[in-house]
Design a protein around this motif. Structure first.
Motif, PDB file in Angstrom:
ATOM      1  N   LYS A   1       1.217  -0.760   0.082  1.00 20.46           N
ATOM      2  CA  LYS A   1      -0.184  -0.247   0.269  1.00 20.46           C
ATOM      3  C   LYS A   1       0.906   1.032   0.259  1.00 20.46           C
ATOM      4  O   LYS A   1       2.060   1.257   1.156  1.00 20.46           O
ATOM      5  N   SER A   2       0.267   2.372  -0.566  1.00 18.09           N
ATOM      6  CA  SER A   2       0.875   3.836  -0.337  1.00 18.09           C
ATOM      7  C   SER A   2      -0.089   4.253   0.846  1.00 18.09           C
ATOM      8  O   SER A   2      -0.427   4.409   1.725  1.00 18.09           O
ATOM      9  N   GLY A   3       1.273   5.223   1.608  1.00 18.27           N
ATOM     10  CA  GLY A   3       1.516   5.585   2.549  1.00 18.27           C
ATOM     11  C   GLY A   3       1.409   4.609   3.923  1.00 18.27           C
ATOM     12  O   GLY A   3       0.819   3.822   3.818  1.00 18.27           O
ATOM     13  N   THR A   4       1.232   5.308   4.809  1.00 12.41           N
ATOM     14  CA  THR A   4       1.506   4.296   6.806  1.00 12.41           C
ATOM     15  C   THR A   4       0.068   3.527   7.368  1.00 12.41           C
ATOM     16  O   THR A   4      -1.103   4.266   6.438  1.00 12.41           O
ATOM     17  N   PRO A   5      -0.662   2.976   7.535  1.00 16.43           N
ATOM     18  CA  PRO A   5       1.126   2.179   8.385  1.00 16.43           C
ATOM     19  C   PRO A   5       0.903   1.046   7.527  1.00 16.43           C
ATOM     20  O   PRO A   5       2.067   0.104   7.882  1.00 16.43           O
ATOM     21  N   ASN A   6       0.710   0.349   6.304  1.00 12.03           N
ATOM     22  CA  ASN A   6       0.906  -0.561   5.744  1.00 12.03           C
ATOM     23  C   ASN A   6       1.903  -0.762   3.973  1.00 12.03           C
ATOM     24  O   ASN A   6       1.558  -1.138   3.334  1.00 12.03           O
ATOM     25  N   ASN A   7       3.034   0.368   4.282  1.00  8.84           N
ATOM     26  CA  ASN A   7       3.204   0.606   2.969  1.00  8.84           C
ATOM     27  C   ASN A   7       4.711  -0.065   3.339  1.00  8.84           C
ATOM     28  O   ASN A   7       5.675   0.530   2.497  1.00  8.84           O
ATOM     29  N   THR A   8       4.660  -1.381   4.007  1.00  7.25           N
ATOM     30  CA  THR A   8       5.915  -1.552   4.462  1.00  7.25           C
ATOM     31  C   THR A   8       5.975  -3.187   3.865  1.00  7.25           C
ATOM     32  O   THR A   8       4.999  -3.514   4.602  1.00  7.25           O
ATOM     33  N   THR A   9       6.882  -4.484   2.623  1.00  7.42           N
ATOM     34  CA  THR A   9       6.860  -5.698   3.466  1.00  7.42           C
ATOM     35  C   THR A   9       7.228  -6.479   4.224  1.00  7.42           C
ATOM     36  O   THR A   9       7.690  -5.667   5.341  1.00  7.42           O
ATOM     37  N   LYS A  10       5.820  -7.272   4.531  1.00  8.84           N
ATOM     38  CA  LYS A  10       6.889  -8.485   5.674  1.00  8.84           C
ATOM     39  C   LYS A  10       8.179  -8.705   5.435  1.00  8.84           C
ATOM     40  O   LYS A  10       8.728  -8.534   4.147  1.00  8.84           O
ATOM     41  N   ASN A  11       9.281  -8.307   6.497  1.00  9.07           N
ATOM     42  CA  ASN A  11      10.596  -9.227   5.813  1.00  9.07           C
ATOM     43  C   ASN A  11      10.861 -10.398   5.119  1.00  9.07           C
ATOM     44  O   ASN A  11       9.932 -11.083   4.898  1.00  9.07           O
ATOM     45  N   LEU A  12      11.748 -10.155   3.905  1.00  7.73           N
ATOM     46  CA  LEU A  12      11.966 -10.860   3.270  1.00  7.73           C
ATOM     47  C   LEU A  12      12.199 -12.330   3.492  1.00  7.73           C
ATOM     48  O   LEU A  12      12.652 -13.604   3.353  1.00  7.73           O
ATOM     49  N   PHE A  13      13.641 -11.026   4.237  1.00 14.79           N
ATOM     50  CA  PHE A  13      14.740 -11.998   4.957  1.00 14.79           C
ATOM     51  C   PHE A  13      14.733 -11.766   6.081  1.00 14.79           C
ATOM     52  O   PHE A  13      15.300 -10.313   6.151  1.00 14.79           O
ATOM     53  N   THR A  14      15.736 -12.394   7.453  1.00 11.58           N
ATOM     54  CA  THR A  14      16.127 -11.908   8.630  1.00 11.58           C
ATOM     55  C   THR A  14      17.400 -11.937   8.346  1.00 11.58           C
ATOM     56  O   THR A  14      18.196 -11.484   9.734  1.00 11.58           O
ATOM     57  N   GLU A  15      18.290 -13.173   8.482  1.00 12.01           N
ATOM     58  CA  GLU A  15      19.107 -13.913   8.921  1.00 12.01           C
ATOM     59  C   GLU A  15      20.212 -14.398   7.698  1.00 12.01           C
ATOM     60  O   GLU A  15      19.681 -14.729   6.494  1.00 12.01           O
ATOM     61  N   VAL A  16      22.098 -14.420   7.309  1.00  9.74           N
ATOM     62  CA  VAL A  16      21.819 -14.605   6.510  1.00  9.74           C
ATOM     63  C   VAL A  16      23.392 -15.481   7.527  1.00  9.74           C
ATOM     64  O   VAL A  16      24.090 -14.715   7.958  1.00  9.74           O
ATOM     65  N   LYS A  17      23.991 -16.470   6.094  1.00 12.73           N
ATOM     66  CA  LYS A  17      24.725 -16.927   6.916  1.00 12.73           C
ATOM     67  C   LYS A  17      25.653 -17.928   5.768  1.00 12.73           C
ATOM     68  O   LYS A  17      25.236 -17.958   4.489  1.00 12.73           O
ATOM     69  N   LEU A  18      27.446 -18.026   5.777  1.00  7.84           N
ATOM     70  CA  LEU A  18      27.829 -19.223   4.890  1.00  7.84           C
ATOM     71  C   LEU A  18      28.118 -20.292   5.225  1.00  7.84           C
ATOM     72  O   LEU A  18      27.933 -20.637   6.566  1.00  7.84           O
ATOM     73  N   LYS A  19      27.866 -21.076   4.011  1.00  8.72           N
ATOM     74  CA  LYS A  19      27.884 -22.445   4.538  1.00  8.72           C
ATOM     75  C   LYS A  19      29.166 -23.238   5.519  1.00  8.72           C
ATOM     76  O   LYS A  19      29.645 -22.414   5.114  1.00  8.72           O
ATOM     77  N   GLN A  20      29.178 -24.152   5.927  1.00 11.53           N
ATOM     78  CA  GLN A  20      30.169 -24.262   7.127  1.00 11.53           C
ATOM     79  C   GLN A  20      31.154 -25.046   7.164  1.00 11.53           C
ATOM     80  O   GLN A  20      32.365 -24.594   6.818  1.00 11.53           O
TER      81      GLN A  20
END
Length: 207
Positions: A134-153
């Motif tokens: 949506k345009s304008g607050t409060p719904n103008n931001t998506t849910k997070n696409l991702f929250t963490e990142v790491k490299l394979k062990q």
């Protein structure tokens, strides 16, 4: 003689009437043009997005060590939008003047804590947001696409001195009915796979 004079006067009147009719037509056309120009003065909606992230860049990232990186998309324009995101990881090893790109595929060398409830990965490599942004607050931001990142062990030794980057590319389109098909899929309607499910979901929200 009198009848001839009447005919002469009548012939003079005809051109005058023709001129008056011509002037009337020009005036009406000018008024129509004036009306059309006023329509063009309306402002077109503004379609803009911005990547938002919560991220404190570490000096180094160790294999199998999670780093917090919350990524979402904000609608900074004036119209409702559909959005999709392309994630392009890059692991670069530089040695003097030479540069070598190492394998860096999501799900293999690069691991993300993805939100696959509000987003879906299509066969074209894009993650599609399944709701209207949506345009304008409060719904103008998506849910997070991702929250963490790491490299394979168990990455090889060549990764130890490499540089890791993650490019986030965002594309947006207005919510007019099936505009997303024209912009993203060359006007075609997906008939199978994840894109078919994405199309059905977006079609529910199209205006």
């Amino acid at each position: 003689m009198k009848s001839k004079k009447k005919v002469v006067h009548f012939l003079w009147i005809l051109p005058v009437l023709a001129v008056l009719l011509l002037i009337g037509s020009v005036t009406a056309y000018a008024a129509m043009m004036m009306s059309e120009e006023k329509v063009n003065l309306f402002q077109v909606g503004n379609l803009q997005t911005k990547v938002k992230e919560v991220f404190t860049e570490p000096t180094t990232i160790k294999p199998n060590e999670s780093v917090t990186k919350e990524v979402s998309v904000e609608n900074t324009g004036t119209v409702d939008q559909f959005v999709r995101v392309m994630l392009q990881p890059e692991i670069r090893l530089e040695n003097g003047e030479s540069t070598r790109l190492l394998p860096s595929k999501i799900g293999e060398e690069v691991l993300l804590e993805l939100n696959l409830t509000d987003w879906t990965l299509g066969e074209d490599g894009y993650y599609y947001y399944l709701n209207v942004l949506k345009s304008g607050t409060p719904n103008n931001t998506t849910k997070n696409l991702f929250t963490e990142v790491k490299l394979k062990q168990d990455l090889g030794l060549e990764y130890h001195n490499a540089t890791f980057n993650l490019l986030v590319k965002v594309e947006a389109i207005n919510c007019a009915k099936y505009a997303y098909r024209d912009a993203w899929w060359q006007g075609s309607t997906p008939s199978s796979g994840a894109l078919e499910a994405i199309d059905k979901k977006l079609a529910e929200h199209a205006e």
